[in-house]
Design a protein around this motif. Structure first.
Motif, PDB file in Angstrom:
ATOM      1  N   GLN A   1       5.419   6.129  -2.600  1.00  0.00           N
ATOM      2  CA  GLN A   1       6.200   5.069  -1.965  1.00  0.00           C
ATOM      3  C   GLN A   1       5.263   4.140  -1.197  1.00  0.00           C
ATOM      4  O   GLN A   1       4.241   4.576  -0.663  1.00  0.00           O
ATOM      5  N   THR A   2       5.630   2.868  -1.140  1.00  0.00           N
ATOM      6  CA  THR A   2       4.786   1.882  -0.466  1.00  0.00           C
ATOM      7  C   THR A   2       5.397   1.424   0.850  1.00  0.00           C
ATOM      8  O   THR A   2       6.608   1.497   1.052  1.00  0.00           O
ATOM      9  N   ALA A   3       4.533   0.932   1.709  1.00  0.00           N
ATOM     10  CA  ALA A   3       4.970   0.335   2.965  1.00  0.00           C
ATOM     11  C   ALA A   3       5.541  -1.054   2.710  1.00  0.00           C
ATOM     12  O   ALA A   3       5.366  -1.631   1.625  1.00  0.00           O
TER      13      ALA A   3
ATOM     14  N   ASP B   1       1.555   9.957  -1.491  1.00  0.00           N
ATOM     15  CA  ASP B   1       2.945   9.651  -1.823  1.00  0.00           C
ATOM     16  C   ASP B   1       2.945   8.545  -2.867  1.00  0.00           C
ATOM     17  O   ASP B   1       1.917   7.907  -3.121  1.00  0.00           O
TER      18      ASP B   1
ATOM     19  N   HIS C   1       0.833  -1.202   0.000  1.00  0.00           N
ATOM     20  CA  HIS C   1       0.000   0.000   0.000  1.00  0.00           C
ATOM     21  C   HIS C   1       0.865   1.249   0.000  1.00  0.00           C
ATOM     22  O   HIS C   1       1.865   1.335   0.707  1.00  0.00           O
ATOM     23  N   ARG C   2       0.430   2.237  -0.781  1.00  0.00           N
ATOM     24  CA  ARG C   2       1.151   3.496  -0.823  1.00  0.00           C
ATOM     25  C   ARG C   2       0.862   4.323   0.420  1.00  0.00           C
ATOM     26  O   ARG C   2      -0.243   4.311   0.949  1.00  0.00           O
ATOM     27  N   HIS C   3       1.880   5.043   0.853  1.00  0.00           N
ATOM     28  CA  HIS C   3       1.673   6.025   1.906  1.00  0.00           C
ATOM     29  C   HIS C   3       0.761   7.129   1.377  1.00  0.00           C
ATOM     30  O   HIS C   3       0.766   7.442   0.177  1.00  0.00           O
ATOM     31  N   PHE C   4       0.006   7.712   2.249  1.00  0.00           N
ATOM     32  CA  PHE C   4      -0.948   8.742   1.854  1.00  0.00           C
ATOM     33  C   PHE C   4      -0.246   9.892   1.135  1.00  0.00           C
ATOM     34  O   PHE C   4       0.774  10.408   1.601  1.00  0.00           O
TER      35      PHE C   4
END
Length: 434
Positions: free
Chosen positions: A48-50, A46, A41-44
């Motif tokens: 980039q993903t977790a 952003d 999942h992408r950071h809000f």
């Protein structure tokens, strides 16, 4: 390459899974089940993903914890079909199947799409992080409760292959623990200990099953301490390290506590006392034993330990009855371990009946009777946590002078991963000399 004996064990594991799934699907009235590996999942706001780890029921079949956007179709009397996400991509390295025997157990279809495959005619379920709307478009049911519960229970008792993976995860995690301790004794900060751990265990931080807890001094009393201080401490009283590893999807979860060169003379005997208590509790593990009763025994013995080391002036029974032992150890004795650190099925009976923890011990994650094949953690602790001890501030049952001497030592936790067998406990953490 996978060792021949592990490959053979994995083959038996997959054969047993196929038989069990056929039985469960037949009993629940399904023609098959589609398992989704999941996706990062992408950071809000952003791009980039977790960090990501595949869905546990998918991993039960496919030993690739980082494999996203993939699907596994399981049907009785059919080879399982693995829809392996392998897009053409110049931004990222395309996933590849390993050259290992287990791949031959599947029909493999390489796909660039992230959408689910079409399903045959019949009654199907889809399990994983998918919406009811998407499942409906496939003509399937999303995460039906009864089927999911049966598959959760299937993971409670481990196969020989799973035990071998857990044992190897423990071996690698222990290498990290040794290196982190050496870094601490050499004067390193928490960050230095963590970097030493990663190097010795050959791990990327994003691949660990959980964020390691590296607590020097008072930080060891923060149960889920989440930082790595880069400053070298002026005093080295203690190190508490809760560090894991993931091998072929299976998790190690080990904690050790060590006195530092500046520790108060009271501290090392407490570490030895908690270690001895933990070893006694491990010895008691066998089929038919109530884990709740083991947890209650931990508190009884913890009360005696507190009295014996002069931290508590009342009797051990009084320390338990008044809640003093819970202030020194607020967490449960342990939990099931497997493809997840806190693995499924710990608070339900084999038939799905809920087994809530006792009101006095709400944090206990394992409330059922032990069975052969379960792998559990055993992790008694003793901490100086000011906010929990504050309610006893006016009590003469606690030696506050001794407590204050230990306040900057945080606490003690000793945690091993243990297989329950008909012959008794098999400590997967102590299979190799520490």
């Amino acid at each position: 390459m996978i060792a021949p004996d592990l490959a053979a064990a994995q083959g038996r594991h997959l054969d047993a899974l196929a038989r069990a799934y056929a039985d469960i699907l037949g009993t629940e009235g399904y023609d098959g089940v589609l398992l989704y590996s999941g996706h990062a999942h992408r950071h809000f706001a952003d791009d980039q993903t977790a960090s990501f780890a595949a869905y546990g029921h998918f991993l039960h079949w496919v030993p690739m914890a980082g494999l996203a956007h993939s699907w596994l179709l399981v049907r009785p009397d059919h080879r399982p079909t693995l829809y392996f996400h392998a897009p053409e991509d110049f931004w990222h390295l395309t996933p590849r199947l390993p050259e290992e025997p287990w791949v031959g157990a599947f029909e493999v279809e390489l796909r660039a799409e992230t959408t689910p495959p079409s399903l045959p005619t019949g009654r199907f379920a889809v399990l994983g992080e998918i919406s009811a709307e998407l499942a409906s478009e496939l003509g399937a049911e999303a995460n039906p409760e009864a089927l999911t519960a049966r598959l959760d229970e299937l993971r409670v008792r481990k196969s020989d292959y799973e035990v071998a993976c857990l044992r190897e995860a423990n071996r690698r995690a222990l290498a990290g623990h040794r290196a982190a301790r050496e870094a601490f004794l050499a004067g390193g900060a928490e960050l230095d200990c963590q970097l030493a751990y990663l190097g010795a265990s050959r791990s990327r931080e994003s691949e660990l099953p959980y964020q390691n807890i590296v607590g020097i001094n008072a930080h060891g009393g923060v149960l889920h301490y989440q930082h790595y201080d880069s400053d070298t401490p002026a005093r080295r009283n203690s190190l508490l390290l809760d560090g894991g590893h993931r091998y072929r999807g299976y998790c190690a979860d080990i904690t050790r506590t060590w006195p530092g060169p500046d520790a108060d003379p009271l501290f090392a005997p407490l570490v030895e006392g908690v270690t001895a208590l933990q070893r006694r509790l491990v010895t008691a593990l066998r089929p038919g034993v109530s884990y709740v009763e083991l947890h209650e025994r931990m508190h009884a013995e913890l009360g005696a330990l507190l009295v014996g080391h002069g931290l508590v002036r009342c009797s051990a029974d009084t320390a338990v009855a008044t809640g003093i032992t819970r202030a020194f150890c607020p967490h449960g004795l342990g939990h099931l371990l497997g493809l997840q650190v806190h693995d499924l099925g710990g608070r339900v009976a084999a038939d799905g009946t809920p087994l809530s923890p006792p009101a006095a011990h709400p944090a206990l994650r394992l409330t059922r009777e032990l069975q052969a094949g379960m792998v559990v953690t055993m992790e008694p602790g003793l901490y100086i946590i000011p906010m929990l001890l504050e309610r006893f501030r006016d009590s003469r049952d606690i030696d506050w002078q001794r407590v204050e001497r230990l306040a900057d030592h945080g606490g003690v936790r000793i945690e091993d991963n243990v297989l329950v067998t008909a012959q008794g406990p098999d400590n997967l953490t102590l299979h190799d000399a520490e």
